[in-house]
Design an enzyme around this catalytic site. Structure first.
Site, PDB file in Angstrom:
ATOM      1  N   HIS A  50      38.794  57.396  40.383  1.00 30.32           N
ATOM      2  CA  HIS A  50      39.393  56.015  40.199  1.00 30.32           C
ATOM      3  C   HIS A  50      38.529  55.094  41.077  1.00 30.32           C
ATOM      4  CE1 HIS A  50      43.163  53.676  39.457  1.00 30.32           C
ATOM      5  NE2 HIS A  50      42.486  52.784  40.079  1.00 30.32           N
TER       6      HIS A  50
ATOM      7  N   HIS B  20      36.670  50.854  40.950  1.00 35.16           N
ATOM      8  CA  HIS B  20      36.533  49.569  40.365  1.00 35.16           C
ATOM      9  C   HIS B  20      35.077  48.880  40.811  1.00 35.16           C
ATOM     10  CE1 HIS B  20      40.824  48.930  39.162  1.00 35.16           C
ATOM     11  NE2 HIS B  20      41.033  49.866  40.078  1.00 35.16           N
TER      12      HIS B  20
ATOM     13  N   LYS C 192      34.570  45.011  40.740  1.00 32.75           N
ATOM     14  CA  LYS C 192      35.103  44.079  41.706  1.00 32.75           C
ATOM     15  C   LYS C 192      34.275  44.515  43.056  1.00 32.75           C
ATOM     16  CE  LYS C 192      39.676  44.553  39.416  1.00 32.75           C
ATOM     17  NZ  LYS C 192      40.857  45.269  39.618  1.00 32.75           N
TER      18      LYS C 192
ATOM     19  N   HIS D 178      46.986  52.739  35.196  1.00 36.26           N
ATOM     20  CA  HIS D 178      47.533  52.185  36.361  1.00 36.26           C
ATOM     21  C   HIS D 178      49.213  52.156  36.218  1.00 36.26           C
ATOM     22  CE1 HIS D 178      43.477  50.763  37.338  1.00 36.26           C
ATOM     23  NE2 HIS D 178      43.944  50.354  38.553  1.00 36.26           N
TER      24      HIS D 178
ATOM     25  N   GLU E  33      52.407  50.844  40.312  1.00 35.26           N
ATOM     26  CA  GLU E  33      51.571  50.612  41.685  1.00 35.26           C
ATOM     27  C   GLU E  33      52.706  49.662  42.380  1.00 35.26           C
ATOM     28  OE1 GLU E  33      47.363  49.145  43.537  1.00 35.26           O
ATOM     29  OE2 GLU E  33      47.640  48.899  40.903  1.00 35.26           O
TER      30      GLU E  33
ATOM     31  N   ASP F 199      39.128  54.123  44.748  1.00 30.74           N
ATOM     32  CA  ASP F 199      39.771  53.130  44.451  1.00 30.74           C
ATOM     33  C   ASP F 199      38.711  51.914  44.573  1.00 30.74           C
ATOM     34  OD1 ASP F 199      41.438  51.493  42.912  1.00 30.74           O
ATOM     35  OD2 ASP F 199      43.115  51.495  44.201  1.00 30.74           O
ATOM     36  N   ASN F 200      39.548  50.753  45.138  1.00 29.64           N
ATOM     37  CA  ASN F 200      38.625  49.436  45.543  1.00 29.64           C
ATOM     38  C   ASN F 200      37.879  49.543  46.847  1.00 29.64           C
ATOM     39  OD1 ASN F 200      41.388  48.715  44.036  1.00 29.64           O
ATOM     40  ND2 ASN F 200      39.910  47.231  43.763  1.00 29.64           N
TER      41      ASN F 200
END
Length: 426
Positions: free
Chosen positions: A75, A77, A80, A228, A231, A328-329
């Site tokens: 997972h 991104h 971004k 998602h 969250e 993630d991010n």
């Protein structure tokens, strides 16, 4: 002297308990060291190690070094990533990060997205990741996001090095209309077998009808799903439990990944555990994102957060639910930290969730790419698999993942990162 980088045998490797056969010798409760035979880039055999291996250019003595298969970062991104430096101020919490990201979209061009995403893939490659899944923001019902074809191109370019999958991160209201939900699913399906249908399921946009349309459209197009879900730390959130129920009702036949599911940690114990019992009966894999959830949940300016934001990982594992940790991010308004190294997620999870035996037990949550597939493997094995290995040259099983920054990465049995010289005869 030329340094060979293609061993045929690696002896005295310390593999995690979850990766070894159930009858593997475990003197004093610790798995015996292993001997890996490598042929044509694949692991040919895994046996208990010889005590005094022949030291040669083709036979390496790992001397008890820890090793794992290549990582899955389930997972992320990429669209971004690395946007934070050009942002002035980001309000705390998930919704503040979303606003900051929306404001930054004016800076996005295909070249900008490609440069940042390719940088993330390079970092993932260097740390030992072999399988990476990225979500791509999808805001309009009738317009394909700028980043979507960029990810499809990168998936082709990186084939054979990192398996890149892309997920359409679509806000739930766009699935309110069943016909539109089907059109969106068909667009994703046309991208190729590496694309999945996704959605953002949150109490601020909650609609059971829209979620049902999403699942039905995915079933009609034979698409796997990555959501998602919940969250937030709102105990009234019902996204996960409703997903599990709807999957049974429609007879969904694919694999569904539910990321975040933080709300479980805020719900009464009986309610949360009943939801996990339902998840265990569904084709659902949970992905926990400890770093981003720590930074976004219970976030208020000038106040130390009281709640952790991580989901119920121990309770999920106890029920046999496939569970993965992921990055993630990375360096964007949702998470200012990160380097596309799943080991960082494990280090955070080990502390915040108080995990016992991170190497022997929980490292499985970084390596099981089959848990993203429709029919996960009953018991993993290295035998027959590509010799994609990560050797931790400084770490030990008690302190891992501490001291894991220095590592040797092998792809198809060939060293691609790190120094093989310590393994060679002197």
């Amino acid at each position: 002297m030329h340094t060979p980088t293609v061993p045929t045998v690696i002896d005295n490797l310390r593999l995690p308990r979850w990766l070894l056969p159930s009858d593997w010798p475990q003197p004093d409760g610790v798995p015996a060291l292993a001997r890996l035979a490598i042929e044509a880039g694949r692991v040919h055999a895994v046996q208990p190690a010889k005590q005094a291996p022949a030291r040669s250019a083709a036979t390496w003595d790992a001397a008890g070094m820890l090793a794992l298969p290549g990582f899955v970062d389930a997972h992320t991104h990429l669209d971004k990533a690395f946007t934070l430096p050009r942002m002035k101020q980001v309000q705390p919490g998930l919704l503040g990060a979303i606003d900051a990201m929306l404001n930054d979209r004016v800076n996005w061009t295909p070249a900008d997205v490609r440069e940042r995403a390719a940088r993330g893939l390079q970092w993932a490659w260097e740390c030992g990741t072999t399988h990476l899944r990225t979500h791509v923001d999808w805001w309009e019902p009738d317009a394909t996001p700028m980043a979507w074809p960029v990810m499809a191109e990168l998936a082709q370019e990186w084939a054979g090095r990192v398996r890149l999958e892309q997920v359409s991160l679509i806000k739930l209201p766009l699935f309110e209309d069943a016909d539109q939900a089907l059109r969106l699913a068909k667009q994703v399906k046309a991208t190729g077998p590496h694309a999945l249908l996704g959605g953002f399921v949150h109490s601020t946009n909650w609609s059971e009808a829209a979620l049902r349309n999403l699942l039905v459209a995915a079933q009609a197009c034979e698409l796997d799903i990555d959501l998602h879900v919940d969250e937030e730390l709102n105990a009234a959130s019902v996204g996960l439990q409703t997903t599990a129920r709807l999957l049974r009702e429609i007879g969904y036949e694919g694999r569904v990944v539910c990321g975040h599911v933080c709300a479980l940690a805020a719900q009464p114990e009986a309610q949360a555990l009943a939801t996990l019992d339902a998840v265990a009966r569904a084709p659902i894999t949970i992905v926990s994102l400890p770093a981003t959830n720590l930074l976004l949940q219970d976030a208020v300016t000038g106040r130390t957060p009281r709640l952790r934001g991580i989901t119920l990982v121990k309770e999920a594992r106890e029920r046999g639910i496939p569970l993965l940790f992921a990055s993630d991010n990375v360096q964007d308004p949702f998470c200012r930290l990160g380097s596309f190294d799943p080991i960082e997620a494990m280090g955070t999870a080990a502390l915040v969730a108080q995990l016992d035996e991170p190497f022997d037990t929980w490292s499985e949550a970084l390596c099981r790419s089959d848990w993203l597939q429709r029919a996960p493997t009953a018991r993993p094995t290295l035998v027959g698999a590509p010799a994609d290995l990560v050797l931790f040259t400084d770490a030990d099983r008690h302190g891992w993942p501490s001291r894991s920054a220095r590592r040797l990465v092998l792809r198809d049995g060939r060293v691609t990162q790190g120094d093989a010289a310590p393994f060679l005869p002197r």
